[in-house]
Every structure is written in structure tokens, then in C-alpha cells.
Motif scaffolding. Structure first.
Motif, mmCIF file in Angstrom:
data_model
loop_
_atom_site.group_PDB
_atom_site.id
_atom_site.type_symbol
_atom_site.label_atom_id
_atom_site.label_comp_id
_atom_site.label_asym_id
_atom_site.label_seq_id
_atom_site.Cartn_x
_atom_site.Cartn_y
_atom_site.Cartn_z
ATOM 1 N N GLY A 365 31.983 23.219 55.792
ATOM 2 C CA GLY A 365 32.471 22.189 54.884
ATOM 3 C C GLY A 365 33.336 21.165 55.588
ATOM 4 N N SER A 366 34.307 21.636 56.362
ATOM 5 C CA SER A 366 35.236 20.695 57.010
ATOM 6 C C SER A 366 34.512 19.808 57.997
ATOM 7 C CB SER A 366 36.340 21.460 57.747
ATOM 8 O OG SER A 366 36.947 22.388 56.906
ATOM 9 N N LEU A 367 33.677 20.420 58.815
ATOM 10 C CA LEU A 367 33.005 19.631 59.841
ATOM 11 C C LEU A 367 32.037 18.642 59.211
ATOM 12 C CD1 LEU A 367 32.801 19.174 62.865
ATOM 13 C CD2 LEU A 367 30.987 20.916 62.957
ATOM 14 N N LEU A 368 31.346 19.068 58.159
ATOM 15 C CA LEU A 368 30.440 18.138 57.483
ATOM 16 C C LEU A 368 31.219 16.955 56.921
ATOM 17 C CD1 LEU A 368 27.610 17.398 56.422
ATOM 18 C CD2 LEU A 368 28.131 18.724 54.381
ATOM 19 N N ALA A 369 32.353 17.233 56.290
ATOM 20 C CA ALA A 369 33.135 16.163 55.692
ATOM 21 C C ALA A 369 33.615 15.177 56.754
ATOM 22 C CB ALA A 369 34.329 16.737 54.930
ATOM 23 N N VAL A 370 34.183 15.716 57.821
ATOM 24 C CA VAL A 370 34.774 14.827 58.828
ATOM 25 C C VAL A 370 33.690 14.117 59.634
ATOM 26 C CG1 VAL A 370 36.265 14.743 60.834
ATOM 27 C CG2 VAL A 370 36.863 16.207 58.937
ATOM 28 N N ALA A 371 32.638 14.858 59.999
ATOM 29 C CA ALA A 371 31.569 14.244 60.783
ATOM 30 C C ALA A 371 30.859 13.167 59.980
ATOM 31 C CB ALA A 371 30.579 15.310 61.251
ATOM 32 N N ALA A 372 30.592 13.445 58.710
ATOM 33 C CA ALA A 372 29.932 12.445 57.870
ATOM 34 C C ALA A 372 30.829 11.228 57.682
ATOM 35 C CB ALA A 372 29.569 13.054 56.510
ATOM 36 N N LEU A 373 32.130 11.451 57.567
ATOM 37 C CA LEU A 373 33.056 10.327 57.453
ATOM 38 C C LEU A 373 33.050 9.500 58.742
ATOM 39 C CD1 LEU A 373 35.198 8.932 55.710
ATOM 40 C CD2 LEU A 373 36.904 10.435 56.740
ATOM 41 N N LEU A 374 32.973 10.172 59.865
ATOM 42 C CA LEU A 374 32.915 9.462 61.143
ATOM 43 C C LEU A 374 31.653 8.603 61.235
ATOM 44 C CD1 LEU A 374 33.995 8.896 63.992
ATOM 45 C CD2 LEU A 374 32.826 10.982 64.758
ATOM 46 N N VAL A 375 30.539 9.179 60.836
ATOM 47 C CA VAL A 375 29.283 8.414 60.867
ATOM 48 C C VAL A 375 29.385 7.210 59.934
ATOM 49 C CG1 VAL A 375 26.834 8.498 60.268
ATOM 50 C CG2 VAL A 375 27.869 10.378 61.543
ATOM 51 N N ALA A 376 29.954 7.439 58.749
ATOM 52 C CA ALA A 376 30.116 6.329 57.804
ATOM 53 C C ALA A 376 31.014 5.246 58.388
ATOM 54 C CB ALA A 376 30.684 6.837 56.485
ATOM 55 N N LEU A 377 32.059 5.647 59.098
ATOM 56 C CA LEU A 377 32.968 4.660 59.683
ATOM 57 C C LEU A 377 32.300 3.923 60.842
ATOM 58 C CD1 LEU A 377 35.814 3.460 59.617
ATOM 59 C CD2 LEU A 377 36.484 5.207 61.289
ATOM 60 N N LEU A 378 31.533 4.636 61.635
ATOM 61 C CA LEU A 378 30.820 3.976 62.725
ATOM 62 C C LEU A 378 29.865 2.920 62.177
ATOM 63 C CD1 LEU A 378 30.043 7.043 65.021
ATOM 64 C CD2 LEU A 378 31.545 5.134 65.565
ATOM 65 N N ASP A 379 29.185 3.251 61.105
ATOM 66 C CA ASP A 379 28.293 2.279 60.483
ATOM 67 C C ASP A 379 29.095 1.159 59.841
ATOM 68 O OD1 ASP A 379 26.471 1.777 57.605
ATOM 69 O OD2 ASP A 379 25.553 1.512 59.570
ATOM 70 N N ASP A 380 30.251 1.503 59.315
ATOM 71 C CA ASP A 380 31.116 0.496 58.688
ATOM 72 C C ASP A 380 31.544 -0.561 59.696
ATOM 73 O OD1 ASP A 380 34.412 0.109 57.780
ATOM 74 O OD2 ASP A 380 32.797 -0.323 56.361
ATOM 75 N N ARG A 381 31.711 -0.143 60.929
ATOM 76 C CA ARG A 381 32.112 -1.067 62.001
ATOM 77 C C ARG A 381 30.921 -1.609 62.778
ATOM 78 N NH1 ARG A 381 36.570 -1.725 60.074
ATOM 79 N NH2 ARG A 381 38.541 -0.992 60.904
ATOM 80 N N LEU B 28 37.721 9.180 64.514
ATOM 81 C CA LEU B 28 37.932 8.324 63.346
ATOM 82 C C LEU B 28 39.072 7.333 63.612
ATOM 83 C CD1 LEU B 28 37.637 10.894 60.436
ATOM 84 C CD2 LEU B 28 36.221 8.887 60.724
ATOM 85 N N ILE B 29 40.160 7.857 64.135
ATOM 86 C CA ILE B 29 41.324 6.993 64.382
ATOM 87 C C ILE B 29 40.990 5.952 65.439
ATOM 88 C CG2 ILE B 29 43.716 6.996 65.200
ATOM 89 C CD1 ILE B 29 43.861 9.886 64.004
ATOM 90 N N TYR B 30 40.259 6.343 66.457
ATOM 91 C CA TYR B 30 39.899 5.393 67.517
ATOM 92 C C TYR B 30 38.982 4.292 66.981
ATOM 93 C CZ TYR B 30 37.443 3.383 71.457
ATOM 94 O OH TYR B 30 36.880 2.493 72.340
ATOM 95 N N VAL B 31 37.984 4.697 66.244
ATOM 96 C CA VAL B 31 37.031 3.703 65.722
ATOM 97 C C VAL B 31 37.735 2.757 64.762
ATOM 98 C CG1 VAL B 31 34.973 3.416 64.280
ATOM 99 C CG2 VAL B 31 35.039 5.190 66.035
ATOM 100 N N GLU B 32 38.654 3.280 63.998
ATOM 101 C CA GLU B 32 39.368 2.444 63.030
ATOM 102 C C GLU B 32 40.187 1.365 63.723
ATOM 103 O OE1 GLU B 32 39.226 2.044 60.022
ATOM 104 O OE2 GLU B 32 41.115 1.281 59.248
ATOM 105 N N SER B 33 40.601 1.631 64.944
ATOM 106 C CA SER B 33 41.448 0.659 65.633
ATOM 107 C C SER B 33 40.641 -0.510 66.182
ATOM 108 C CB SER B 33 42.193 1.352 66.788
ATOM 109 O OG SER B 33 41.266 1.770 67.775
ATOM 110 N N ARG B 34 39.329 -0.429 66.211
ATOM 111 C CA ARG B 34 38.528 -1.515 66.756
ATOM 112 C C ARG B 34 38.497 -2.688 65.778
ATOM 113 N NH1 ARG B 34 33.563 0.361 70.324
ATOM 114 N NH2 ARG B 34 32.922 -1.732 69.718
#
Lengths: 751, 495
Positions: A365-381, B28-34
Motif C-alpha cells: 500500500g505505502s509503496l503504491l501510494a508514494v510511487a504512483a504519486l511520484l509518477v503523477a508528479l513527474l508527469d505533472d512536470r 518527490l521533493i526533488y522533482v517538486e523543486s524543479r
């Protein structure tokens, strides 16, 4: 019999079950089995099981909150915001559209219709034509279906407490309410289906439900796969996946995240590779089945730009929503949305608190939540080499991951917290509980509005000022701007500008699928690029043969772009449109700008003499230097994809659709052959006046393919719903128990 | 105490799993700083220099050319738009004539490496006609030519409209007539304000405020009838508060030291630096720089005069020092005239001029040469080149006058030594002109080029190793003395 009856009729009737005896027996069996298993499990770990009464109270509370939150939607209906657009016609019309072989979205093309149209037609038929009501009910019900799915998945924890916490966490995440607020069908569907898919996949992978174990025993265990139900579960998985992807193909992206993370975690926790690989394997099988079920539609995904039909139009430079807003699911108007970020606290705390056989699920659960959030943020940027789906979809695995982790924490409360020696775990779990309660507030407060903060008036209502198609002929409306504000399925042009095309002034469900590429869409894209790059001042004439009458730049759509949080219009776009020599500004407000193309011709028209001559040429020379004014509308139809019959004059009949030999014209009994016009569209040179009949003829192969597809869907449904006649043996942690022996025997009574 | 294998493995798994989660959080924190990237949208579709006369720099689907138009009532003998095709394929163009009546359209084909022209007047003897030429692609170049007993003119056309237009040099002395021609080529109305400045100050006549230009219409204003009678200095400012338009000036000099006729489009932008290549100091010649300040603050314009004689001596830096300089105060909203000879005591001969403001405030400048001969007189008016449009490539679509002295003036706008070449375009493609290949040009130097009688009458291209300004000097025809003056067309982006 009266003389041999011992008891009264009333007493007999009181012992009889109401309704379907078979269904009632099924529910009692499920409840008995699950409750027994959960009671056993709770007892084995020294916990007090949550009573069934508590479970009923929980679900009643959720149901009441759902109804309270949806009361205005149920009474006043859903606003036409985002993807919440009217269905195209009734069930019969949708079925006819599906079978026609002509897909009318944008400029139209001779391709198979999306499978979603056939499913919509079926649903409309089941609703006896009340498609509006159907739409409202589905929107309201989808989140609830998601809650139930989370509950079902949490059966892996085998305690009611854990199941309640899992479902509650999934309901607490404000994501589905945000989807309703901004009108995102895709997000709602994925939210509803995701836990069900995970649950069925878990059963197929055969993960053993969590039982009491030593704290150091954090391995994954598997049960023997039940072959009799294996096929049914695979069919169910395929069916759900096929239904969801019929409307939201982006589901596949988030499923991939689930598969990768959970395969990794499973392998990490000592599973044999052949067990761990079941995660991707099951979804691969289901995916293959889904492809087969969507076979006629697959041609959409074999042309250039197919990825955007999966993930939607890319946003140049990224959406830039930001980590805090993504983590708090703040993608729409949600009260105190930032507080929802506290929902991550229980998920992270579970990593440290949970032990034993629950630990792998905490990590999942934790890894899915954080990893999926990371992917969403990468796409967001916009850092990834490819663009992914919109946040409403990409955040669903985050929500599910949080609920799985919270459920593991709930399952471990007794063992790892309450009955453990007092230390740091107790305060941490208390902190997690407080954070959970506070984090729920945005979701709860969203319900106060009565329509989940969905606007009651839509910017698209401003388009009602545009003329009806009967006045001067059918026309098309092009929307230009940031893809997030455009109705329908936008197509990216570049430089932060996208476009979408509809027929008339109202968006319908037909427009929700990104149209397949054609020479007409290429021409429009070229004209749009010309506007954006300043390469022509005659874009209006370029798109005149495509019947583009209005170009709209939405600024505030009350969904992605609101007055409190407006999305900027692509720089210089309105000025660039104002520099076009054929566009006049018809309406301008802070919400949207409407330009009218002075050079347009109707979708179906008889061209002027000059226009007819120009139609025999191709390329920019045929449109830019030609004046097509004077085209007269003919053969009007309630739907431009449908045929029509009407008297017409001699001349050149022009159809603003990409050339297709499937369009046939008859004047009386004489067939008129078609030709390409302006290098793109379709024309008929009519020698004499008469009554014209215009039809589109589909090929027999396409009809056969549709029939085969219907057969495959029927077979899949049958496989998914069929039940084995033999009784199943249920294995619990305390031993075997058969439930198919009679409670009492008349033989015993009469002895 | 030794841990058994299973608990140790569990511990390792736990640590690894936790590290995975923490690593994701760190990412997450690193990407957010870009910092996010903002897409450019349609910002390249328009730049402030677009409405100046130029050859487009990039490939286009179509190019719309807007020409000054002709006032048929002025007695013009004939007028035409000339479409030049320097490519080796035929191009298609459509000419639309805006006038008091319905727009008329004609489609023409321009053969490879040739020119085609379309008559503007079509028998009209009154009213104004403004042509719009649509050329498919970006290769065709358009100019306008008028034949008039007061002197033939060649005028540049532009490829964009503007919401503002300025005219620095206006003249209504002794019966001279200045006519302003406005055209709205769009399918919606424009709202226009007009004001003018004279030696007495700025005026905003009520009748010229907020007047409507209907869709696809033209209007003309006789400035004498608008209150600008007997003015030696007359600067005009035209602003569209809604929409964009085309504004041009038809100027007929009939006295007051000036004779002749000119038709030019306005200047769409006040710039802080202008280049002029055709300066002259000679007997019986009055050279004036007319400066108009549309800003709300006073400015000081610095004028530097540059020249290159054949035996000019370069300094240690390799450049030719200026031959003169002057500064002039231009109050806000006012127009002033600078007599170059009086201001800078310039030596006889050709020179170039660069005007600039130190504080970066924009202004508008035009260059007028009035010359008196024994029998007659003439006035040649030239607009300057803003600093952003100096180019290494200049086009002359309608060619030069054969057997003409000082037909071209070429000014090097840099402090680097340069060389230029002039080629002609004929049926077989480009060909060099004799003696005009790799001609040296000193830093900040100016050179006049003369052409023999047998020079080609086709299109010419001037290419330089450094950004330059090119001005043409053309015969006025009808046996008239003197010349008319017009810039060549810079190729945008070739700097």
C-alpha cells in the motif's frame, strides 16, 4: 393436509424467506463464511471482532453521506461540465451509430465506433430511454462501487475492522468528489473499478489472506489455486477491464503501476518468481482478452498519435499542479483540500508499525501510494519522455495504496499495537489515527454542498447563443486553447495549444473519444499551426470546406479553469486569432471568446459556381484564393452522420467530411459518383435537379465483425457469471469446514 | 547475540522496503523543486516589427500583402500591384480590391522568375482603392506602382496590419495636399482615433475620435479639410482602439519649397533607433529629418552622420569616423524638423544617418530631400529602417532604373567591415551583376551604386556579409527632374 398440520399457516409463512431464495442463501453463506473466518482470525490474535451490526452501521453511514452529498445532483440533475455531456441520441440511435461504420466525431471517418458506444446503447436500452437519469445515477453510484471494491479487496486482511478502515480510507480520499465536481468520467470509472480489479487479481495470484503469524514472519503465502473458479475470475477480470477501457483507456496506465509495484513487493517478500509473476501475467491475460473484446476498435490505435488516444492530449510544459495539491487530491474545488495530505500519515506509519504477515501489504500500500504519486508528479512536470493520463486517473492508485496501507494498520492494531509492549508504536498509531480523522474532513465537507461542489451553471451554456443548425445549415465548432479547458477529446498541436471539434454547438458523448486522424484533421491542424506561428492570415478560408463556422477559446470552464484558479490562455492565441482576415469576433468575455469564420460553408451544401471550380483543385491554392461564399445548405439532418432525402438543385453537392466512397447519392434512380473536393472532402457533381437520397453504406465485413464482437462479449459475460454446481471447500486458518451438510434431517425427526 | 537467518532476512526486507518508500519521497521533493516550463503558445505569431515592410523569414502557408492604395481622385494615371516571383515554380495569388463598393477579387498566376501585375484603378476616377494580395506560400513579393504626372512612385507593401500608424512628415503648404487612406481588411468593424501635431501643438479633432471603419472598407481624409491647412509640419497618429487597420498617406507637393508626389504606408511603431541610407548634401538641396515624438515624455534625438568616400581613411579601429553629429530636443507629442546641413555642417556628398534616443523612448522619423534645379524642383521622402530590421539580404522586386546614378544607397550598420554583392534574377535563375560582387564596405560606411543602361530590369537581390540598409532611387518619369526614394525590402531574420 389441514388435519395433519401441527402449526399455523402464519407461523409457516414467518419461517419463509422473502424474495429470491437463492440470492438470500448466497448472502447468508457469504456472511456466514466471512464472518466465521473473520471471527476466527480476530480470536486467534486476541482481538474483539467488529460485529455485523457495526458493519451495517458503517455502510449505512456511507450510503447516507453519499446521498446527502449527491442530493442536488439527484434532484436538479448533473451540470454539463467537463466530460458530463449528454448522450448522443437514444439507445436505438446509438446502436445505429455503432453499426453504421461511419464515426461522426470531429469531421467524421469511416472507422469502427468505439466499443463504449455499444455499451452506452445497451445501458440506454436497459434504462428504457431515460438516459439522463441513467447518467446521473451512474455518476452518484460509481464512488460507492469503489468503496465496495475496497471492502472486497480488504478481505485479504480477514478482519472486519481492517475492511472498514480500508473502505473508509478509500472513501475519505476526496478524489471521486473532485471528479464529480469537474466532470471527469475517466477518473470516476477508474476509481470504481480499480479496487475490484486488484481484488480479483489478488484471488487469481492466490495470496493467502492475512492470518496471525510471528512478527518476524513477513513472507507472502499463497493458497492452492481453485481451478474451478479460475476461469470465472479471469473472465470477470477481463470483463471489468474491458468495460472500463471502453470509456477510459488510461486505466491501463495505472494498472501497470499496480502490477509493477506489487510484483516487486511480492518478489521481495520471498515469493517464488512463478508466484510473483502472476501479477503481471494475470493482467496480461486480461489485457489480451480486452484487446479481443475491443477488436473492431483497435484500428484507432494503429495510426500515428495512438498514445494520445490512450492517455489524452499532452499538456506542454506539464500541468504544474504541484506536489502538495496532488498529494491532497486537490484537483478541483474541494473544501480545505490541503488537509487531505494527512491521509498519508497512516500509510507511512504502517511501514513502521505493521509486522508479521501484514507487513507485505503495508509495503504494497505505502509503496503504491508514494510511487504512483511520484509518477503523477513527474508527469505533472512533464519530465517523463511520454505523457500520462490526467491527475483524476493517475491519483487513483495513490488513493488505493493509502487505503491498503491503512487497512494493514487496522489489521495490525491488536497484535502490533494494543497487545504489544508500550513503546513508540502506540503514540505513532495514535498520531496516525488523529491524522486519519482530520484527513477525512475534506471528503466529508464536500458532501455539504449537495452536488460535490459541482457548478450549477456551465460555461458551455454560453454556447447556446450560437445559431441553431437549421438557420443556415450544419456547422462545426472548433475549440482552441489549453487542452484542459477544451470540451470533448482535445488533440495537441504544440506550443501549449490543443484543439477539439464538435458538430454544432453542443458537445455530446460522441466527442469524448479523440477522433481518429484523417486528412480533414490534418488540414485543421495545419490551419491551427498557421494561426499559432503566424504563417497565414487566411486560416478561416483553409478550414472553410470543413464547415468550421466558429472558433471558441474557452478561458473559464468551471472545471479545470475556475475564477479562483484560472488557467492562462496560451500566450498570444486570442491576438493571433484576431489577426485572421476571415474571423470576426462574435463574443468576448472573461469566460470565453468566440470567433466566427466569414468564409465557412455548411456541412452539406451546394457550392457556388466559383466554389465548385475551386473544389476541383487541392491544397491551399484551392481554398485561400477561392471565395466559397454563396454555398446553400441542403440535405439537412438531425445528425450529420445520418443519411437524408430532400430535393436539390443541379450543381456540386459538397459534404464537409473526409472523402469516403461509402457515401452514396442517388437522384431519383440515378446513382451519382463521388469525388474528392479541395483534396480533402467529398463532392457529387449533380447534373440535374431532383430528389436526392444521401446514405452511408457500410461494408458487410464490418457488420460481421460487430456480430462476432457481440458474441465474444456474451461469452465473456457468461463465463464471468456462471457458477459451478459443486460446493466449494473453504479453508480457514483454523481448519476445514464444510457448509453443504444439512442442518437437520427429516429422517432424524421422524425416528 | 546472533540473529537467525529468517529474522535477519526479514529485517533486510523491511529496510529495503522502507528505503524504497523513502527514496520515492525524496524523489518527490526533488522533482517538486524543479521550475516549470511555460510553453510559448502563439507568442511568435506576432512581433512588433511585423507590420513593417519586409520579406517573411520563414515558410508560410500564405502571405497577405497590404499595399498603400491609390486615390483615384488625385488624378493618378494608372496604378498597379506588382507581384514578383523569384522562385523556379509558378505561384498563385489573389488580389482583392477594397473600395467604396463590394470587394473585387482576381486570381493571377505568376510564372517562375517573373512578375505579374494587376490594375488597381480599373477605370475609376474618384474614390480610393486599397489592394490586398494573397500569395500562396511565402516566396512572392509585392509592391505597388503609380504613374502620375506629378511623378511616378513605387511603394512598399506590408504583410501585417497594425493597431497604430504614424506619419512624421506631412505638408499642406501652398495648396499641397495630404490624404490619409485607411483600410479595414477584416470582417468586423474597427474603431479608430486620429490626432495630428503641427508646429502649434497637438490636436485631436472630435470628428476624428472613435469613428467606425466598417468591415472590409476604406476611408480617406483630406488633412486640409480636417483642420491641418497650410502646415509645414504635420505629424499624424492613427490608433485603432478595436481591431487593426492599414493606414497610408498620399502626399502631393505643390509649393512651399516642395514638388512631387509620394504614396507610402505609415510607420507602425515608434522605435528608439532608425537608419537612413540615402542622405545627401549638395548645392540647392535641403535635407530634413522630421521627428515626431508620440510619447508622453520629452526626448532628445541624437543624429550621427556616416559616410564612405572612395578614398576615405579608416581609423585605428577600422571604421570611418562620422562626419557630423547633432542632437535635437523633441517635446512630448510634438513634431520638429532638423535641417541636417545647418545642424551638422556636413561636407558635400552622400551619407548615412542613424537616429537614436539615449533613454530608449521610441519616436518616428522620416527623411525628406528637396532639391531645386534651374527649371523645376522635387521632393523625395524616405522612411527609415528600425534597428531590428537591418538585414544581410535585401530584395528589390521591381528592379532599378537603368542608366541611373546612385540608384542604390547601401549603409553598413555595424562596426565591422563588410562586403556586398548584387545579383539579378532571370529566367535561368540568379546571375551576378558585373562589378558588383564582393564590393567592400567600410564599417559604418555608406556607398552609392550606379547602374548602366543595360542593367537588367528584373528582380535584384543585395546580399551582404553584415547587416545593411538599402535604399532605392528611382526616376519619376514623365521627363520630370529628380527622383523618388524608397527602401528595398529587408529579409527578416537574415541578420
Amino acid at each position: 393436509m389441514r388435519h395433519s398440520r401441527i402449526v399455523d399457516d402464519g407461523e409457516i409463512r414467518a419461517l419463509q424467506s422473502r424474495g429470491s431464495a437463492r440470492f438470500s442463501a448466497y448472502l447468508r453463506k457469504q456472511s456466514r463464511v466471512t464472518g466465521k473466518a473473520e471471527a476466527d482470525n480476530s480470536a486467534s490474535i486476541g482481538d474483539v471482532a467488529v460485529r455485523q451490526r457495526g458493519t451495517v452501521a458503517f455502510w449505512l453511514t456511507l450510503l447516507i453521506l453519499t446521498l446527502i452529498g449527491s442530493r442536488s445532483l439527484l434532484i436538479d440533475g448533473v451540470t454539463r461540465v467537463g466530460q458530463f455531456v449528454p448522450f448522443v441520441g437514444n439507445g436505438r440511435q446509438m446502436a445505429s451509430l455503432y453499426a453504421s461504420g461511419w464515426w461522426p466525431s470531429a469531421f467524421g471517418k469511416a472507422v469502427s465506433a468505439p466499443t463504449g458506444i455499444s455499451l452506452s446503447a445497451f445501458a440506454a436500452a436497459m434504462s428504457f430511454g431515460r438516459v439522463g437519469l441513467l447518467q446521473t445515477l451512474v455518476i452518484v453510484a460509481l464512488p460507492f462501487i469503489g468503496y465496495i471494491g475496497a471492502w472486497q479487496f480488504a478481505s485479504v486482511y480477514a478482519t472486519r475492522r481492517a475492511r472498514i478502515i480500508t473502505a473508509l480510507m478509500y472513501a475519505a480520499v476526496p478524489l471521486p468528489y473532485a471528479c464529480i465536481s469537474i466532470g471527469r468520467w475517466g477518473g470516476l470509472l477508474v476509481y470504481a473499478a480499480f479496487p475490484w480489479l486488484a481484488h480479483i487479481a489478488r484471488l487469481l495470484v492466490a495470496h493467502r489472506p492475512v492470518v496471525a503469524s510471528s512478527r518476524e514472519d513477513a513472507l507472502d503465502y499463497f493458497v492452492e489455486r481453485n481451478q474451478r473458479v479460475f476461469t470465472r475470475r479471469v473472465a470477470t477480470l477481463t470483463l471489468i477491464l474491458a468495460v472500463v477501457t471502453a470509456f477510459e483507456v488510461g486505466m491501463l496506465i495505472v494498472l501497470a503501476e499496480l502490477v509493477i509495484v506489487w510484483f516487486l513487493v511480492t518478489w521481495l517478500h520471498g515469493a517464488r518468481l512463478r508466484d510473483a509473476v502472476m501479477w503481471p501475467l494475470m493482467f496480461a491475460v486480461a489485457g489480451l482478452g480486452t484487446l479481443v473484446l475491443h477488436a473492431p476498435w483497435l484500428e484507432w490505435f494503429t495510426t500515428t498519435g495512438w498514445w494520445s488516444r490512450v492517455s489524452g492530449a499532452p499538456i506542454e510544459g506539464g500541468r504544474n499542479i504541484g506536489l502538495l495539491r496532488l498529494a491532497s487530491f486537490d484537483i478541483a474545488t474541494v473544501p480545505i483540500a490541503r488537509v487531505a495530505v494527512l491521509l498519508f500519515v497512516p500509510a507511512i506509519a504502517a511501514l513502521f508499525i505493521v509486522r508479521g504477515s501484514r507487513a507485505p501489504w503495508a509495503l504494497r500500500g505505502s509503496l503504491l501510494a508514494v510511487a504512483a504519486l511520484l509518477v503523477a508528479l513527474l508527469d505533472d512536470r512533464a519530465i517523463l519522455p511520454i505523457h500520462l493520463g490526467e491527475p483524476a486517473i493517475m491519483l487513483v492508485p495513490v488513493a488505493f495504496g493509502l487505503s491498503v496501507a491503512a487497512g494493514s494498520l487496522g489489521a495490525s492494531m491488536a497484535v502490533d499495537v494494543r497487545h504489544a509492549r508500550f513503546g513508540w508504536r502506540q503514540p505513532l498509531s495514535a498520531l496516525a489515527s488523529i491524522a486519519f480523522l482530520i484527513g477525512m474532513l475534506p471528503g466529508v465537507l464536500s458532501s455539504l454542498d449537495g452536488r460535490w461542489n459541482q457548478t450549477s451553471t456551465s460555461t458551455m451554456d454560453l454556447l447556446e447563443q450560437l445559431p441553431t443548425e437549421s438557420d443556415a445549415g450544419s456547422y462545426r465548432t472548433v475549440f482552441l486553447g489549453d487542452a484542459r479547458t477544451l470540451p470533448g477529446a482535445p488533440i495537441n498541436v504544440g506550443w501549449g495549444v490543443a484543439y477539439s471539434v464538435i458538430t454544432g454547438a453542443q458537445v455530446s458523448t460522441v466527442d469524448l473519444w479523440e477522433p481518429p486522424r484523417s486528412r480533414a484533421t490534418d488540414e485543421l491542424a495545419q490551419a491551427v499551426r498557421g494561426i499559432i506561428r503566424g504563417n497565414t492570415a487566411r486560416a478561416g478560408r483553409l478550414v472553410a470546406p470543413l464547415a468550421v463556422r466558429f472558433i471558441v477559446v474557452p478561458i473559464i470552464d468551471d472545471a479545470a479553469s475556475t475564477r479562483h484558479r484560472p488557467l492562462p490562455v496560451p500566450r498570444g492565441l486570442v491576438t493571433a486569432l484576431g489577426d485572421q482576415l476571415d474571423l470576426r469576433r462574435r463574443y468576448s468575455s472573461p469566460d470565453l471568446v468566440i470567433f466566427e469564420n466569414a468564409a465557412w460553408v455548411p456541412v452539406r451544401s451546394t457550392l457556388s459556381t466559383l466554389g465548385a471550380e475551386a473544389s476541383k483543385l487541392a491544397g491551399a491554392a484551392s481554398t485561400i484564393v477561392a471565395d466559397l461564399a454563396g454555398a446553400a445548405p441542403v440535405l439537412s439532418s438531425s445528425r450529420p452522420d445520418f443519411g437524408a432525402t430532400a430535393p436539390i438543385e443541379a450543381g456540386t453537392l459538397h459534404l464537409a467530411v473526409p472523402y469516403s466512397p461509402g457515401w452514396e447519392l442517388q437522384i431519383g434512380s440515378t446513382s451519382i459518383s463521388s469525388r474528392t473536393a479541395f483534396g480533402i472532402t467529398t463532392a457529387f457533381d449533380v447534373p440535374t435537379a431532383g430528389t436526392a437520397t444521401l446514405t452511408y453504406k457500410s461494408s458487410a465485413v464490418r457488420l460481421l465483425a460487430i456480430l462476432a464482437e457481440m458474441g465474444l462479449w456474451s461469452a465473456t459475460v457468461f463465463l464471468a457469471l456462471a457458477r459451478a454446481r459443486k460446493k466449494e471447500k473453504i479453508t480457514t486458518s483454523s481448519g476445514q469446514m464444510q457448509i453443504d451438510s444439512p442442518v437437520l434431517s427429516f429422517e432424524e425427526m421422524t425416528k | 547475540m546472533n540473529l537467525s537467518a529468517a529474522p535477519r532476512a526479514h529485517m533486510l526486507r523491511r529496510i529495503l522496503g522502507t528505503c524504497l518508500v523513502l527514496a520515492s519521497i525524496g524523489s518527490l521533493i526533488y522533482v517538486e523543486s524543479r521550475r516549470p516550463v511555460v510553453p510559448e503558445g502563439a507568442s511568435v505569431a506576432y512581433s512588433e516589427l511585423d507590420a513593417f515592410a519586409q520579406v517573411p523569414m520563414r515558410a508560410r502557408i500564405s502571405t497577405s500583402w497590404f499595399c498603400p492604395g491609390v486615390a483615384a481622385g488625385d488624378g493618378v494615371d494608372s496604378g498597379r500591384v506588382v507581384i514578383a516571383n523569384p522562385t523556379d515554380v509558378d505561384i498563385t495569388a489573389a488580389v482583392t480590391l477594397l473600395s467604396d463598393g463590394n470587394p473585387e477579387q482576381q486570381v493571377v498566376i505568376v510564372r517562375a522568375r517573373s512578375r505579374n501585375s494587376v490594375d488597381l484603378l480599373r477605370g475609376r476616377t474618384k474614390g480610393v482603392v486599397v489592394p490586398i494580395v494573397e500569395v500562396i506560400g511565402s516566396q512572392g513579393i509585392v509592391e505597388q506602382q503609380l504613374e502620375f504626372a506629378a511623378g511616378d512612385t513605387t511603394s512598399l507593401c506590408v504583410t501585417a496590419t497594425s493597431s497604430s500608424w504614424f506619419f512624421a512628415d506631412g505638408f499642406t503648404l501652398e495648396g499641397s495636399r495630404e490624404r490619409l487612406i485607411l483600410a479595414n481588411p477584416f470582417p468586423e468593424s474597427a474603431v479608430v482615433n486620429m490626432s495630428f501635431s503641427t508646429a502649434d501643438g497637438q490636436r485631436r479633432p472630435t470628428a476624428l475620435q472613435g469613428f467606425i471603419m466598417p468591415a472590409r472598407s476604406v476611408k480617406s481624409f483630406d488633412m486640409s479639410k480636417e483642420g491641418a491647412t497650410e502646415e509645414q509640419l504635420l505629424a499624424i497618429e492613427v490608433r485603432a482602439t478595436t481591431g487593426k487597420i492599414i493606414a497610408s498617406r498620399a502626399q502631393h507637393y505643390l509649393g512651399g519649397g516642395r514638388l512631387g508626389y509620394s504614396t507610402t504606408l505609415g510607420i507602425p511603431l515608434a522605435s528608439n533607433k532608425w537608419w537612413f541610407a540615402g542622405g545627401q548634401t549638395a548645392a540647392n538641396t535641403i535635407e530634413k529629418l522630421v521627428l515626431y515624438n508620440p510619447a508622453e515624455q520629452d526626448i532628445t534625438v541624437d543624429a550621427v552622420f556616416l559616410h564612405q568616400e572612395l578614398n576615405a581613411t579608416a581609423d585605428s579601429a577600422g571604421s570611418v569616423p562620422p562626419i557630423g553629429a547633432a542632437s535635437i530636443l523633441v517635446p512630448a507629442g510634438e513634431v520638429v524638423s532638423l535641417n541636417t546641413e545647418l545642424a551638422a555642417s556636413l561636407p558635400k556628398g552622400a551619407h548615412g544617418i542613424v537616429l537614436s534616443t539615449a533613454n530608449g523612448v521610441g519616436f518616428v522619423a522620416e527623411h525628406a530631400i528637396s532639391k531645386r534645379t534651374k527649371t523645376s524642383a522635387f521632393t523625395a521622402l524616405t522612411q527609415g529602417t528600425p534597428d531590428g530590421l537591418t538585414s544581410r539580404v535585401w530584395w528589390i522586386p521591381t528592379g532599378v532604373t537603368p542608366d541611373s546614378r546612385d540608384a542604390l544607397s547601401i549603409l553598413n550598420t555595424t562596426s565591422e567591415a563588410a562586403s556586398f554583392s548584387i545579383v539579378g534574377i532571370g529566367p535561368g535563375g540568379e546571375f551576378p551583376l558585373t562589378g558588383l560582387t564582393d564590393v567592400p564596405l567600410l564599417p559604418a560606411g555608406v556607398m552609392n551604386v550606379s547602374f548602366p543602361a543595360d542593367v537588367t530590369d528584373g528582380q535584384l537581390i543585395v546580399r551582404s556579409t553584415e547587416p545593411i540598409v538599402v535604399r532605392r532611387q528611382l526616376n519619376r518619369g514623365h521627363g520630370l527632374v529628380g527622383f523618388s526614394s524608397v527602401l528595398a525590402l529587408p529579409q527578416r531574420g537574415a541578420r
